[in-house]
Scaffold this motif. Structure first.
Motif, PDB file in Angstrom:
ATOM      1  N   PHE A   1      55.571  44.467  48.147  1.00 59.52           N
ATOM      2  CA  PHE A   1      54.271  44.280  48.801  1.00 59.52           C
ATOM      3  C   PHE A   1      53.157  44.968  48.013  1.00 59.52           C
ATOM      4  O   PHE A   1      52.052  44.432  47.880  1.00 59.52           O
ATOM      5  CB  PHE A   1      54.298  44.840  50.227  1.00 59.52           C
ATOM      6  CG  PHE A   1      55.258  44.146  51.151  1.00 59.52           C
ATOM      7  CD1 PHE A   1      55.553  42.796  50.998  1.00 59.52           C
ATOM      8  CD2 PHE A   1      55.863  44.842  52.197  1.00 59.52           C
ATOM      9  CE1 PHE A   1      56.436  42.155  51.848  1.00 59.52           C
ATOM     10  CE2 PHE A   1      56.742  44.200  53.052  1.00 59.52           C
ATOM     11  CZ  PHE A   1      57.035  42.862  52.877  1.00 59.52           C
ATOM     12  N   ARG A   2      53.476  46.142  47.475  1.00 61.64           N
ATOM     13  CA  ARG A   2      52.465  46.894  46.728  1.00 61.64           C
ATOM     14  C   ARG A   2      52.104  46.142  45.441  1.00 61.64           C
ATOM     15  O   ARG A   2      50.922  46.019  45.088  1.00 61.64           O
ATOM     16  CB  ARG A   2      52.998  48.282  46.394  1.00 61.64           C
ATOM     17  CG  ARG A   2      51.943  49.227  45.838  1.00 61.64           C
ATOM     18  CD  ARG A   2      52.514  50.626  45.638  1.00 61.64           C
ATOM     19  NE  ARG A   2      52.850  51.259  46.909  1.00 61.64           N
ATOM     20  CZ  ARG A   2      54.080  51.438  47.345  1.00 61.64           C
ATOM     21  NH1 ARG A   2      55.114  50.995  46.642  1.00 61.64           N
ATOM     22  NH2 ARG A   2      54.307  52.028  48.502  1.00 61.64           N
TER      23      ARG A   2
ATOM     24  N   LEU B   1      49.440  43.628  48.748  1.00 57.78           N
ATOM     25  CA  LEU B   1      49.424  43.578  50.211  1.00 57.78           C
ATOM     26  C   LEU B   1      49.437  44.967  50.833  1.00 57.78           C
ATOM     27  O   LEU B   1      49.099  45.119  52.016  1.00 57.78           O
ATOM     28  CB  LEU B   1      50.640  42.794  50.725  1.00 57.78           C
ATOM     29  CG  LEU B   1      50.821  41.369  50.214  1.00 57.78           C
ATOM     30  CD1 LEU B   1      52.133  40.792  50.724  1.00 57.78           C
ATOM     31  CD2 LEU B   1      49.642  40.507  50.645  1.00 57.78           C
ATOM     32  N   LEU B   2      49.807  45.957  50.048  1.00 55.68           N
ATOM     33  CA  LEU B   2      50.064  47.283  50.576  1.00 55.68           C
ATOM     34  C   LEU B   2      49.489  48.336  49.635  1.00 55.68           C
ATOM     35  O   LEU B   2      49.485  48.160  48.414  1.00 55.68           O
ATOM     36  CB  LEU B   2      51.585  47.484  50.700  1.00 55.68           C
ATOM     37  CG  LEU B   2      52.117  48.800  51.256  1.00 55.68           C
ATOM     38  CD1 LEU B   2      51.767  48.932  52.723  1.00 55.68           C
ATOM     39  CD2 LEU B   2      53.639  48.869  51.071  1.00 55.68           C
ATOM     40  N   GLU B   3      49.001  49.418  50.222  1.00 52.30           N
ATOM     41  CA  GLU B   3      48.534  50.554  49.430  1.00 52.30           C
ATOM     42  C   GLU B   3      49.037  51.838  50.065  1.00 52.30           C
ATOM     43  O   GLU B   3      49.290  51.890  51.273  1.00 52.30           O
ATOM     44  CB  GLU B   3      47.006  50.568  49.334  1.00 52.30           C
ATOM     45  CG  GLU B   3      46.287  50.599  50.669  1.00 52.30           C
ATOM     46  CD  GLU B   3      44.786  50.410  50.522  1.00 52.30           C
ATOM     47  OE1 GLU B   3      44.351  50.097  49.400  1.00 52.30           O
ATOM     48  OE2 GLU B   3      44.063  50.574  51.527  1.00 52.30           O
TER      49      GLU B   3
ATOM     50  N   LEU C   1      48.075  48.506  55.093  1.00 49.96           N
ATOM     51  CA  LEU C   1      47.879  47.178  54.539  1.00 49.96           C
ATOM     52  C   LEU C   1      46.485  47.055  53.945  1.00 49.96           C
ATOM     53  O   LEU C   1      45.512  47.618  54.462  1.00 49.96           O
ATOM     54  CB  LEU C   1      48.058  46.105  55.621  1.00 49.96           C
ATOM     55  CG  LEU C   1      49.445  45.965  56.244  1.00 49.96           C
ATOM     56  CD1 LEU C   1      49.477  44.745  57.165  1.00 49.96           C
ATOM     57  CD2 LEU C   1      50.527  45.845  55.191  1.00 49.96           C
ATOM     58  N   THR C   2      46.396  46.320  52.857  1.00 54.98           N
ATOM     59  CA  THR C   2      45.098  45.988  52.273  1.00 54.98           C
ATOM     60  C   THR C   2      44.480  44.859  53.100  1.00 54.98           C
ATOM     61  O   THR C   2      45.156  44.244  53.932  1.00 54.98           O
ATOM     62  CB  THR C   2      45.273  45.519  50.829  1.00 54.98           C
ATOM     63  OG1 THR C   2      46.050  44.306  50.830  1.00 54.98           O
ATOM     64  CG2 THR C   2      45.983  46.576  49.981  1.00 54.98           C
ATOM     65  N   PRO C   3      43.191  44.560  52.920  1.00 53.92           N
ATOM     66  CA  PRO C   3      42.608  43.397  53.615  1.00 53.92           C
ATOM     67  C   PRO C   3      43.410  42.127  53.389  1.00 53.92           C
ATOM     68  O   PRO C   3      43.570  41.309  54.300  1.00 53.92           O
ATOM     69  CB  PRO C   3      41.205  43.307  53.008  1.00 53.92           C
ATOM     70  CG  PRO C   3      40.867  44.733  52.655  1.00 53.92           C
ATOM     71  CD  PRO C   3      42.170  45.319  52.165  1.00 53.92           C
ATOM     72  N   LYS C   4      43.939  41.973  52.181  1.00 57.95           N
ATOM     73  CA  LYS C   4      44.768  40.800  51.882  1.00 57.95           C
ATOM     74  C   LYS C   4      46.039  40.809  52.727  1.00 57.95           C
ATOM     75  O   LYS C   4      46.476  39.765  53.243  1.00 57.95           O
ATOM     76  CB  LYS C   4      45.134  40.799  50.392  1.00 57.95           C
ATOM     77  CG  LYS C   4      46.005  39.634  49.948  1.00 57.95           C
ATOM     78  CD  LYS C   4      46.323  39.743  48.462  1.00 57.95           C
ATOM     79  CE  LYS C   4      47.260  38.609  48.003  1.00 57.95           C
ATOM     80  NZ  LYS C   4      47.586  38.738  46.561  1.00 57.95           N
ATOM     81  N   GLY C   5      46.649  41.988  52.898  1.00 61.23           N
ATOM     82  CA  GLY C   5      47.856  42.092  53.705  1.00 61.23           C
ATOM     83  C   GLY C   5      47.593  41.820  55.178  1.00 61.23           C
ATOM     84  O   GLY C   5      48.372  41.137  55.847  1.00 61.23           O
ATOM     85  N   LEU C   6      46.476  42.347  55.699  1.00 59.78           N
ATOM     86  CA  LEU C   6      46.120  42.107  57.099  1.00 59.78           C
ATOM     87  C   LEU C   6      45.865  40.633  57.356  1.00 59.78           C
ATOM     88  O   LEU C   6      46.283  40.088  58.387  1.00 59.78           O
ATOM     89  CB  LEU C   6      44.871  42.920  57.455  1.00 59.78           C
ATOM     90  CG  LEU C   6      45.068  44.441  57.568  1.00 59.78           C
ATOM     91  CD1 LEU C   6      43.723  45.143  57.665  1.00 59.78           C
ATOM     92  CD2 LEU C   6      45.927  44.782  58.778  1.00 59.78           C
ATOM     93  N   GLU C   7      45.190  39.989  56.425  1.00 58.23           N
ATOM     94  CA  GLU C   7      44.915  38.561  56.581  1.00 58.23           C
ATOM     95  C   GLU C   7      46.203  37.755  56.580  1.00 58.23           C
ATOM     96  O   GLU C   7      46.363  36.805  57.360  1.00 58.23           O
ATOM     97  CB  GLU C   7      44.000  38.082  55.454  1.00 58.23           C
ATOM     98  CG  GLU C   7      43.601  36.613  55.559  1.00 58.23           C
ATOM     99  CD  GLU C   7      42.685  36.163  54.436  1.00 58.23           C
ATOM    100  OE1 GLU C   7      42.277  34.987  54.446  1.00 58.23           O
ATOM    101  OE2 GLU C   7      42.386  36.989  53.550  1.00 58.23           O
ATOM    102  N   LEU C   8      47.159  38.141  55.726  1.00 60.33           N
ATOM    103  CA  LEU C   8      48.435  37.436  55.662  1.00 60.33           C
ATOM    104  C   LEU C   8      49.198  37.559  56.981  1.00 60.33           C
ATOM    105  O   LEU C   8      49.774  36.575  57.470  1.00 60.33           O
ATOM    106  CB  LEU C   8      49.285  37.991  54.516  1.00 60.33           C
ATOM    107  CG  LEU C   8      50.672  37.354  54.332  1.00 60.33           C
ATOM    108  CD1 LEU C   8      50.533  35.865  54.015  1.00 60.33           C
ATOM    109  CD2 LEU C   8      51.457  38.068  53.244  1.00 60.33           C
ATOM    110  N   VAL C   9      49.205  38.754  57.570  1.00 56.30           N
ATOM    111  CA  VAL C   9      49.890  38.964  58.852  1.00 56.30           C
ATOM    112  C   VAL C   9      49.301  38.048  59.917  1.00 56.30           C
ATOM    113  O   VAL C   9      50.030  37.419  60.703  1.00 56.30           O
ATOM    114  CB  VAL C   9      49.798  40.439  59.290  1.00 56.30           C
ATOM    115  CG1 VAL C   9      50.285  40.604  60.730  1.00 56.30           C
ATOM    116  CG2 VAL C   9      50.622  41.316  58.358  1.00 56.30           C
ATOM    117  N   GLN C  10      47.986  37.960  59.968  1.00 52.97           N
ATOM    118  CA  GLN C  10      47.324  37.099  60.956  1.00 52.97           C
ATOM    119  C   GLN C  10      47.672  35.630  60.722  1.00 52.97           C
ATOM    120  O   GLN C  10      47.940  34.886  61.664  1.00 52.97           O
ATOM    121  CB  GLN C  10      45.812  37.295  60.892  1.00 52.97           C
ATOM    122  CG  GLN C  10      45.359  38.670  61.344  1.00 52.97           C
ATOM    123  CD  GLN C  10      43.863  38.872  61.176  1.00 52.97           C
ATOM    124  OE1 GLN C  10      43.176  38.045  60.589  1.00 52.97           O
ATOM    125  NE2 GLN C  10      43.359  39.984  61.688  1.00 52.97           N
TER     126      GLN C  10
END
Length: 345
Positions: free
Chosen positions: A58-59, A63-65, A73-82
């Protein structure tokens, strides 16, 4: 889309299992962030070594930091979860489980959100989002009266209502019952005001205590201010309420020891609208009240119950034995699994 998933699953079941597993990790991080690997591994019931392989992936994917506080989660990771949430519901056969639970409980519909609301407060946010979507779907244009109960669950979900609900609608929120004499933030009047504020609607308050002697009820019912609000409550189009555990509600009401012992003796497991119920749904104790009663719900077009967590499973089952058929329950996976566990479905 569902047919495509079935085709993929038929030839590569491991692929979908991997997707589900990685989504669970990302979802848990979004709920718990910032979170350390050890705590996350314990929550997911896996090893830190197994988890490290996934979080490294993920890092590297952005997606992850990580920080000294833990993983986020990065903004990209949060968007993916949604974006993945709808797909994951289908992978988990959430609709099938919802239909099974609705059938077992004998009500119109059940909406299940993933997770355990007792462990993660974010699950209550998901339940609130589902409430918002449900209201958007069932409320007609024009005026609607929405009667709401108090409680910790109701106070939490009230924050998820959106101002979009008031688009081409005139929403009036009213407390379904009088005050409980507890923390102001979770009283019905306060929840009512919060829902109105977040949704762009209006509200009216009911300035009478819920726990009141029978002799005091009649004079209050004749007061113009009280009478006008009660009339609105009795003409509600929607009722939104939670379901309490009997012992918890007895403590919140500061009931005398003799009454608490009586509830235990009569094996009360649930409380709703001032009625304490045993496992069979029989009323074993009633609190004097001003406002809606369970029997009044049969004449309400839409009744929405919100309750989650495994500790509330018995209370949910008990109340649903007397709930009107048109009830829609919003709950979580933990409660639904507990209820269905012994049903051999």
């Amino acid at each position: 889309m569902d047919n495509d998933l079935k085709l993929i699953e038929s030839i590569a079941p491991d692929f979908l299992q991997t997707v589900q597993w990685r989504y669970r990790i990302l979802q848990r991080i979004s709920w718990m962030q910032p979170v350390g690997r050890r705590i996350l591994a314990a929550d997911l019931k896996t090893t830190e070594r197994t988890l490290r392989r996934e979080t490294d992936l993920f890092r590297n994917s952005g997606l992850l930091e990580s920080s000294k506080s833990g993983m986020s989660l990065t903004p990209k990771g949060l968007e993916l979860v949604q974006q993945l949430s709808g797909l994951m519901n289908r992978l988990h056969d959430a609709n099938v489980v919802s239909e099974q639970l609705a059938s077992v409980l004998g009500i119109n519909r059940v909406i299940i959100v993933p997770g355990n609301s007792e462990h993660h407060h974010s699950i209550l946010d998901l339940m609130g989002q589902q409430l918002n979507e449900l209201l958007a779907a069932i409320l007609p244009g024009g005026r609607s009266i929405i009667a709401v109960m108090g409680g910790t669950t109701m106070a939490s979900v009230s924050e998820s209502l959106s101002v979009n609900l008031s688009h081409e609608r005139n929403l009036l929120f009213v407390p379904a019952r009088g005050g409980l004499g507890e923390t102001m933030a979770i009283q019905a009047n306060t929840v009512c005001a919060e829902m109105a504020t977040h949704s762009g609607g209006r509200y009216r308050n009911l300035y009478v205590p819920e726990d009141i002697s029978t002799k005091s009820v009649e004079p209050l019912l004749q007061e113009p201010v009280v009478k006008s609000v009660l009339d609105l409550i009795n003409h509600a189009d929607v009722v939104i309420h939670s379901i309490g555990r009997a012992k918890t509600m007895a403590n919140r009401r500061n009931m005398p020891t003799a009454e608490v012992n009586l509830l235990a003796e009569r094996q009360a497991v649930a409380e709703a609208f001032g009625d304490f119920l045993d496992a069979q749904g029989h009323v074993v104790y009633k609190v004097p009240k001003i406002g809606l009663q369970i029997s009044d719900l049969n004449d309400i077009s839409h009744v929405i119950a919100i309750a989650g967590g495994p500790q509330k499973a018995a209370a949910i089952e008990s109340y649903m034995k007397v709930a009107p058929h048109q009830t829609i329950l919003i709950t979580d996976e933990a409660a639904s699994e507990m209820i269905l566990r012994d049903k051999n479905l």
